[in-house]
Write a protein that holds these residues in place. Structure first.
Motif, PDB file in Angstrom:
ATOM      1  N   ARG A  28       9.296  -3.668   3.828  1.00  0.00           N
ATOM      2  CA  ARG A  28       9.988  -2.401   4.123  1.00  0.00           C
ATOM      3  C   ARG A  28       9.076  -1.232   3.802  1.00  0.00           C
ATOM      4  O   ARG A  28       8.073  -1.372   3.109  1.00  0.00           O
ATOM      5  N   ALA A  29       9.467  -0.053   4.281  1.00  0.00           N
ATOM      6  CA  ALA A  29       8.701   1.167   4.040  1.00  0.00           C
ATOM      7  C   ALA A  29       9.011   1.697   2.646  1.00  0.00           C
ATOM      8  O   ALA A  29      10.121   1.559   2.138  1.00  0.00           O
ATOM      9  N   GLY A  44       0.825  -1.200   0.000  1.00  0.00           N
ATOM     10  CA  GLY A  44       0.000   0.000   0.000  1.00  0.00           C
ATOM     11  C   GLY A  44       0.856   1.245   0.000  1.00  0.00           C
ATOM     12  O   GLY A  44       1.996   1.241  -0.476  1.00  0.00           O
ATOM     13  N   SER A  45       0.311   2.328   0.580  1.00  0.00           N
ATOM     14  CA  SER A  45       1.025   3.605   0.546  1.00  0.00           C
ATOM     15  C   SER A  45       2.182   3.662   1.543  1.00  0.00           C
ATOM     16  O   SER A  45       3.117   4.432   1.352  1.00  0.00           O
ATOM     17  N   ASP A  46       2.141   2.853   2.610  1.00  0.00           N
ATOM     18  CA  ASP A  46       3.190   2.904   3.635  1.00  0.00           C
ATOM     19  C   ASP A  46       4.286   1.856   3.446  1.00  0.00           C
ATOM     20  O   ASP A  46       5.464   2.176   3.466  1.00  0.00           O
ATOM     21  N   HIS A  47       3.890   0.598   3.304  1.00  0.00           N
ATOM     22  CA  HIS A  47       4.843  -0.507   3.242  1.00  0.00           C
ATOM     23  C   HIS A  47       4.586  -1.370   2.015  1.00  0.00           C
ATOM     24  O   HIS A  47       3.494  -1.351   1.453  1.00  0.00           O
ATOM     25  N   TYR A  48       5.592  -2.127   1.633  1.00  0.00           N
ATOM     26  CA  TYR A  48       5.419  -3.115   0.583  1.00  0.00           C
ATOM     27  C   TYR A  48       6.244  -4.351   0.901  1.00  0.00           C
ATOM     28  O   TYR A  48       7.211  -4.303   1.649  1.00  0.00           O
ATOM     29  N   SER A  49       5.798  -5.487   0.347  1.00  0.00           N
ATOM     30  CA  SER A  49       6.488  -6.761   0.510  1.00  0.00           C
ATOM     31  C   SER A  49       6.975  -7.226  -0.847  1.00  0.00           C
ATOM     32  O   SER A  49       6.251  -7.128  -1.845  1.00  0.00           O
ATOM     33  N   LYS A  50       8.197  -7.752  -0.874  1.00  0.00           N
ATOM     34  CA  LYS A  50       8.778  -8.234  -2.117  1.00  0.00           C
ATOM     35  C   LYS A  50       9.358  -9.613  -1.850  1.00  0.00           C
ATOM     36  O   LYS A  50      10.102  -9.799  -0.889  1.00  0.00           O
ATOM     37  N   GLY A  51       9.001 -10.591  -2.698  1.00  0.00           N
ATOM     38  CA  GLY A  51       9.507 -11.944  -2.497  1.00  0.00           C
ATOM     39  C   GLY A  51       8.924 -12.923  -3.496  1.00  0.00           C
ATOM     40  O   GLY A  51       8.528 -12.541  -4.595  1.00  0.00           O
ATOM     41  N   ILE A  62      13.910  -3.338   7.773  1.00  0.00           N
ATOM     42  CA  ILE A  62      13.643  -4.380   6.775  1.00  0.00           C
ATOM     43  C   ILE A  62      13.353  -5.657   7.547  1.00  0.00           C
ATOM     44  O   ILE A  62      14.198  -6.136   8.301  1.00  0.00           O
ATOM     45  N   ARG A  63      12.154  -6.181   7.352  1.00  0.00           N
ATOM     46  CA  ARG A  63      11.758  -7.412   8.039  1.00  0.00           C
ATOM     47  C   ARG A  63      11.720  -8.549   7.029  1.00  0.00           C
ATOM     48  O   ARG A  63      11.088  -8.431   5.996  1.00  0.00           O
ATOM     49  N   ARG A  64      12.369  -9.650   7.373  1.00  0.00           N
ATOM     50  CA  ARG A  64      12.395 -10.829   6.498  1.00  0.00           C
ATOM     51  C   ARG A  64      11.474 -11.894   7.075  1.00  0.00           C
ATOM     52  O   ARG A  64      11.529 -12.190   8.266  1.00  0.00           O
ATOM     53  N   TYR A  65      10.647 -12.465   6.193  1.00  0.00           N
ATOM     54  CA  TYR A  65       9.673 -13.467   6.623  1.00  0.00           C
ATOM     55  C   TYR A  65       9.831 -14.741   5.800  1.00  0.00           C
ATOM     56  O   TYR A  65      10.079 -14.690   4.606  1.00  0.00           O
ATOM     57  N   ARG A  66       9.659 -15.854   6.471  1.00  0.00           N
ATOM     58  CA  ARG A  66       9.502 -17.166   5.839  1.00  0.00           C
ATOM     59  C   ARG A  66       8.330 -17.821   6.540  1.00  0.00           C
ATOM     60  O   ARG A  66       8.364 -18.010   7.758  1.00  0.00           O
ATOM     61  N   ARG A  67       7.301 -18.176   5.780  1.00  0.00           N
ATOM     62  CA  ARG A  67       6.091 -18.691   6.422  1.00  0.00           C
ATOM     63  C   ARG A  67       5.278 -19.563   5.473  1.00  0.00           C
ATOM     64  O   ARG A  67       5.436 -19.487   4.258  1.00  0.00           O
ATOM     65  N   TRP A  68       4.425 -20.382   6.045  1.00  0.00           N
ATOM     66  CA  TRP A  68       3.450 -21.185   5.315  1.00  0.00           C
ATOM     67  C   TRP A  68       2.098 -20.513   5.477  1.00  0.00           C
ATOM     68  O   TRP A  68       1.740 -20.084   6.573  1.00  0.00           O
ATOM     69  N   LYS A  69       1.317 -20.437   4.378  1.00  0.00           N
ATOM     70  CA  LYS A  69       0.008 -19.782   4.416  1.00  0.00           C
ATOM     71  C   LYS A  69      -1.015 -20.628   3.674  1.00  0.00           C
ATOM     72  O   LYS A  69      -0.721 -21.213   2.630  1.00  0.00           O
ATOM     73  N   LEU A  70      -2.224 -20.660   4.201  1.00  0.00           N
ATOM     74  CA  LEU A  70      -3.368 -21.249   3.511  1.00  0.00           C
ATOM     75  C   LEU A  70      -4.100 -20.094   2.838  1.00  0.00           C
ATOM     76  O   LEU A  70      -4.630 -19.213   3.517  1.00  0.00           O
TER      77      LEU A  70
END
Length: 180
Positions: free
Chosen positions: A147-148, A103-110, A159-167
């Motif tokens: 990140r912002a 969105g306007s504040d943060h984005y995720s890339k991966g 910068i936050r790094r995530y590794r996760r499983w999602k349904l």
């Protein structure tokens, strides 16, 4: 992953050469088009009740308050209950996507990869055209960074790094198929 997808498509096309009454189809997901996602699917009949397809999606949308850039590939197999391209079906599919959303504040890339199942129904509109509806769920492994968009000159960048499983939903489409 791209090499595996191309190999899968070549194997599917090789298997389908032994089928007598073979049909090929090109499908367009109209729900994805409403979000600005360009897409196309190629489907091949493997037998009386089985078809295999490979779908590709690309969304280039990037604006000040919205970012939905991604590219995805989704090969799968459908099992039809009546006959190919008509009536109820269940499907299993693999998925791979590379994305940058936010969105306007943060984005995720991966990227993400996973497997899903879906259920659908297809109505023949004419000899060459079908309308189909499909919905499904999948389990996905996601690896990304958050990140912002804008960091001030004297602010810290997190910068936050995530590794996760999602349904997550794996398919949601209202599509038109042209058969030939």
């Amino acid at each position: 992953m791209i090499k595996r997808t191309i190999l899968l498509l070549l194997v599917i096309l090789g298997i389908s050469q032994g089928v007598k009454a073979q049909y090929y189809g090109v499908r367009l997901n109209t729900l994805a088009l409403t979000t600005g996602t360009l897409n196309a699917s190629f489907e091949v009949m493997l037998g009386d009740k089985y078809t295999a397809d490979i779908s590709a999606y690309w969304n280039p949308v990037k604006a000040k308050n919205l970012q939905m850039q991604f590219i995805a590939v989704q090969p799968g197999i459908r099992r039809w209950f009546y006959e190919s391209y008509t009536g109820h079906f269940v499907a299993a599919h693999l998925a791979y996507a590379h994305y940058s959303v936010g969105g306007s504040d943060h984005y995720s890339k991966g990227w993400l990869t996973g497997i899903g199942v879906s259920y659908g129904y297809a109505w023949p509109l004419s000899k060459r055209w079908n309308l189909s509806v499909e919905a499904g769920l999948g389990i996905y492994f996601m690896r990304d960074t958050k990140r912002a968009h804008y960091v001030g000159e004297f602010d810290d960048e997190y910068i936050r790094r995530y590794r996760r499983w999602k349904l997550l939903p794996s398919k949601c489409e209202v599509s038109f198929t042209y058969l030939f």
